[in-house]
Design a protein around this motif. Structure first.
Motif, mmCIF file in Angstrom:
data_model
loop_
_atom_site.group_PDB
_atom_site.id
_atom_site.type_symbol
_atom_site.label_atom_id
_atom_site.label_comp_id
_atom_site.label_asym_id
_atom_site.label_seq_id
_atom_site.Cartn_x
_atom_site.Cartn_y
_atom_site.Cartn_z
ATOM 1 N N GLU A 70 49.762 31.068 14.562
ATOM 2 C CA GLU A 70 48.955 30.323 15.529
ATOM 3 C C GLU A 70 49.636 30.261 16.896
ATOM 4 N N ARG A 71 50.945 30.040 16.904
ATOM 5 C CA ARG A 71 51.668 29.957 18.175
ATOM 6 C C ARG A 71 51.674 31.290 18.907
ATOM 7 N N ILE A 72 51.895 32.368 18.187
ATOM 8 C CA ILE A 72 51.916 33.689 18.823
ATOM 9 C C ILE A 72 50.548 34.020 19.400
ATOM 10 N N ASP A 73 49.485 33.762 18.630
ATOM 11 C CA ASP A 73 48.138 34.037 19.136
ATOM 12 C C ASP A 73 47.839 33.205 20.381
ATOM 13 N N ARG A 74 48.257 31.946 20.354
ATOM 14 C CA ARG A 74 48.027 31.092 21.513
ATOM 15 C C ARG A 74 48.821 31.575 22.730
ATOM 16 N N PHE A 75 50.065 32.007 22.509
ATOM 17 C CA PHE A 75 50.889 32.498 23.611
ATOM 18 C C PHE A 75 50.307 33.776 24.203
ATOM 19 N N VAL A 76 49.880 34.697 23.356
ATOM 20 C CA VAL A 76 49.309 35.954 23.850
ATOM 21 C C VAL A 76 48.015 35.693 24.602
ATOM 22 N N ALA A 77 47.199 34.788 24.075
ATOM 23 C CA ALA A 77 45.936 34.473 24.755
ATOM 24 C C ALA A 77 46.196 33.847 26.124
ATOM 25 N N GLU A 78 47.174 32.930 26.207
ATOM 26 C CA GLU A 78 47.492 32.314 27.494
ATOM 27 C C GLU A 78 48.024 33.340 28.478
ATOM 28 N N ARG A 79 48.871 34.246 28.007
ATOM 29 C CA ARG A 79 49.409 35.282 28.895
ATOM 30 C C ARG A 79 48.303 36.197 29.410
ATOM 31 N N THR A 80 47.406 36.568 28.489
ATOM 32 C CA THR A 80 46.309 37.447 28.891
ATOM 33 C C THR A 80 45.415 36.778 29.931
ATOM 34 N N ARG A 81 45.090 35.509 29.690
ATOM 35 C CA ARG A 81 44.249 34.794 30.652
ATOM 36 C C ARG A 81 44.956 34.640 32.004
ATOM 37 N N LEU A 82 46.269 34.419 31.977
ATOM 38 C CA LEU A 82 47.011 34.249 33.226
ATOM 39 C C LEU A 82 47.013 35.528 34.050
ATOM 40 N N VAL A 83 47.326 36.628 33.419
ATOM 41 C CA VAL A 83 47.374 37.901 34.146
ATOM 42 C C VAL A 83 45.986 38.289 34.627
ATOM 43 N N ALA A 84 44.973 38.063 33.791
ATOM 44 C CA ALA A 84 43.609 38.386 34.208
ATOM 45 C C ALA A 84 43.180 37.520 35.389
ATOM 46 N N ALA A 85 43.564 36.242 35.369
ATOM 47 C CA ALA A 85 43.220 35.362 36.493
ATOM 48 C C ALA A 85 43.914 35.795 37.772
ATOM 49 N N LEU A 86 45.202 36.198 37.659
ATOM 50 C CA LEU A 86 45.920 36.671 38.848
ATOM 51 C C LEU A 86 45.278 37.921 39.413
ATOM 52 N N ALA A 87 44.943 38.855 38.526
ATOM 53 C CA ALA A 87 44.315 40.094 38.993
ATOM 54 C C ALA A 87 42.965 39.815 39.639
ATOM 55 N N HIS A 88 42.239 38.848 39.069
ATOM 56 C CA HIS A 88 40.938 38.513 39.623
ATOM 57 C C HIS A 88 41.069 37.820 40.980
ATOM 58 N N ASP A 89 42.032 36.881 41.090
ATOM 59 C CA ASP A 89 42.193 36.123 42.330
ATOM 60 C C ASP A 89 42.739 36.969 43.467
ATOM 61 N N LEU A 90 43.396 38.094 43.131
ATOM 62 C CA LEU A 90 43.911 38.964 44.195
ATOM 63 C C LEU A 90 42.790 39.654 44.962
ATOM 64 N N ARG A 91 41.611 39.696 44.367
ATOM 65 C CA ARG A 91 40.499 40.362 45.049
ATOM 66 C C ARG A 91 40.176 39.679 46.381
ATOM 67 N N THR A 92 40.199 38.351 46.407
ATOM 68 C CA THR A 92 39.799 37.618 47.620
ATOM 69 C C THR A 92 40.709 37.909 48.809
ATOM 70 N N PRO A 93 42.055 37.766 48.708
ATOM 71 C CA PRO A 93 42.882 38.091 49.880
ATOM 72 C C PRO A 93 42.838 39.567 50.248
ATOM 73 N N ILE A 94 42.716 40.441 49.264
ATOM 74 C CA ILE A 94 42.638 41.881 49.584
ATOM 75 C C ILE A 94 41.360 42.173 50.362
ATOM 76 N N THR A 95 40.251 41.581 49.924
ATOM 77 C CA THR A 95 38.978 41.785 50.644
ATOM 78 C C THR A 95 39.047 41.203 52.054
ATOM 79 N N ALA A 96 39.669 40.039 52.194
ATOM 80 C CA ALA A 96 39.792 39.421 53.524
ATOM 81 C C ALA A 96 40.632 40.281 54.459
ATOM 82 N N LEU A 97 41.740 40.833 53.960
ATOM 83 C CA LEU A 97 42.591 41.699 54.788
ATOM 84 C C LEU A 97 41.863 42.973 55.195
ATOM 85 N N ARG A 98 41.069 43.526 54.279
ATOM 86 C CA ARG A 98 40.330 44.758 54.624
ATOM 87 C C ARG A 98 39.268 44.466 55.681
ATOM 88 N N LEU A 99 38.658 43.281 55.626
ATOM 89 C CA LEU A 99 37.680 42.917 56.668
ATOM 90 C C LEU A 99 38.363 42.746 58.028
#
Length: 444
Positions: A229-258
């Motif tokens: 249970e702990r390993i599954d929870r840790f992997v899920a949290e890591r996956t969500r964190l990295v996915a959120a970072l990758a998703h949130d990077l879109r906004t500053p990248i789009t702003a810089l390109r504009l």
């Protein structure tokens, strides 16, 4: 010796229990036999001594000349009395006869010279042959004649040994059934735990194991379920964190390109625009990777040879130089979509930097190896571990002009290790690089 040693816990419990039973039965048999022999000797010595004393006393009141008739009239089937002038001649004096002689002499309170004892077969004949074991005692009376007594020994030891062996075999058979049933119940939770751990090591999604068995086994299962249970929870949290970072990077990248759109078009703005495009590509690739990691693909049994051949056929249909000679079917329990993705990443890597991809399969029974070889410049030994890191591209032999963001081999290694295997690199002697993906077989 080690080849015949039981390996499984159930087998060891069965062997140890049955061995202990056999030893206890053998000890009981030897102890009973020794005690039985002593009891028989004591009984025979006591009975025959009393008989000799009684008959000798009766002979004092017999009429002269009728002593022999009186003695013979006292005989029965198991005991025979006679009055003779010479002592019996024994074929051989053994330890039993000497032991009986000393015992009789002590009980009759006479010297050993007045006692003769024979022990063996043939002393009392029957209509079926020599008969069983018997004891012959000759006692010299005061008148010089010998009072001869022959006594059959009760029950033969051999017959009792056969009955004891039969009882032992019956007991072993019943105990074997009981021990096998009990040991299987004891070890079943451990087998379930080992199976779950093996499947979890291959990347399969498993359910919590039912907590049963002894206290020690139940505690082990409880701790395994908590770890899972702990390993599954840790992997899920890591996956969500990295996915959120990758998703949130879109906004500053789009702003810089504009903002770059309002700057003059020169070499600096074009370079910055390319860098931002590269960052956007990397964030999209990372987001795609995390989404695929989070997807729950079920494992199933499939033909690995057919899967590799299908992937190679897709490349050949697009006129890509991919070679593969399919052989015998190789059944494997895995996640086919994930294996296909890892294989494609390795093939794309080989085609981008090595001109050609040559595929091969090897099955050793315990594991399956997929090899992808190319004819490129290879990789330095010190850099072979670095290429598996995310977003790493070697500029000397893997330059940026070929495309990619450095996630191909990282994704491939993640997939293979999630199946309990590993991926390694090696330079070919004839030139080029070979990627070996090792996948373990499921333990049945």
């Amino acid at each position: 010796m080690k080849r015949w040693r039981p390996r499984g816990l159930a087998a060891r419990i069965i062997v140890l229990t049955l061995l202990a039973l056999v030893i206890s039965q053998c000890v009981s048999y030897l102890s009973f036999r020794s005690g039985r022999q002593g009891f028989i000797e004591h009984m025979i010595s006591d009975y025959m001594s009393q008989s000799v004393i009684s008959v000798d006393h009766s002979l004092r009141y017999a009429k002269p000349g009728h002593e022999g008739d009186l003695v013979r009239s006292l005989s029965s089937r198991p005991v025979h009395f006679d009055l003779v002038r010479r002592p019996p001649h024994c074929a051989a004096h053994n330890a039993d006869s000497r032991r009986y002689a000393r015992d009789f002499a002590e009980r009759l309170n006479v010297s050993l010279s007045r006692v003769r004892v024979c022990v063996g077969r043939g002393l009392m004949h029957s209509q079926h042959g020599p008969g069983r074991m018997a004891v012959e005692l000759a006692f010299r009376r005061d008148d010089g004649r010998w009072l001869d007594v022959r006594q059959r020994l009760p029950g033969q030891i051999e017959h009792w040994a056969q009955a004891s062996l039969r009882n032992l075999l019956i007991t072993l058979a019943l105990m074997s059934v009981a021990v096998i049933f009990a040991s299987r119940r004891i070890t079943r939770p451990l087998l379930d735990l080992a199976s779950a751990a093996e499947r979890y090591g291959r990347g399969e999604r498993i359910r919590p194991i039912r907590e049963r068995g002894s206290d020690e086994i139940k505690r082990t299962i409880v701790e395994f379920n908590r770890m899972h249970e702990r390993i599954d929870r840790f992997v899920a949290e890591r996956t969500r964190l990295v996915a959120a970072l990758a998703h949130d990077l879109r906004t500053p990248i789009t702003a810089l390109r504009l903002r770059l759109e309002f700057l003059p078009d020169d070499d600096n703005t074009r370079a910055m625009n390319a860098t931002l495009a590269d960052m956007a590509h990397m964030s999209e690739a990372a987001l795609t990777f995390m989404r695929e990691e989070a997807s729950a693909e079920a494992t199933r049994r499939m033909d690995l040879t057919a899967l590799v051949d299908a992937v190679a056929e897709d490349y050949r249909a697009a006129d890509a130089p991919v070679r593969f000679e399919p052989g015998a079917p190789i059944p494997l329990v895995c996640r086919p979509v994930a294996i296909r993705r890892a294989l494609r990443n390795v093939i794309d890597n080989a085609l981008a930097y090595g001109e050609i991809a040559e595929l091969a399969l090897a099955d050793s029974g315990q594991q399956v190896v997929i090899e992808v070889a190319d004819r490129g410049p290879g990789i330095g030994e010190a850099e072979m571990d670095k290429v598996f890191d995310a977003f790493v591209r070697l500029e000397t032999s893997r330059n940026r002009e070929t495309g990619g963001v450095g996630l191909g081999l990282s994704i491939a290694r993640s997939v293979i290790r999630a199946h309990g295997g590993d991926i390694t690199l090696a330079n070919r002697p004839e030139g080029g690089l070979v990627v070996r993906m090792t996948l373990p077989r499921a333990r049945m």
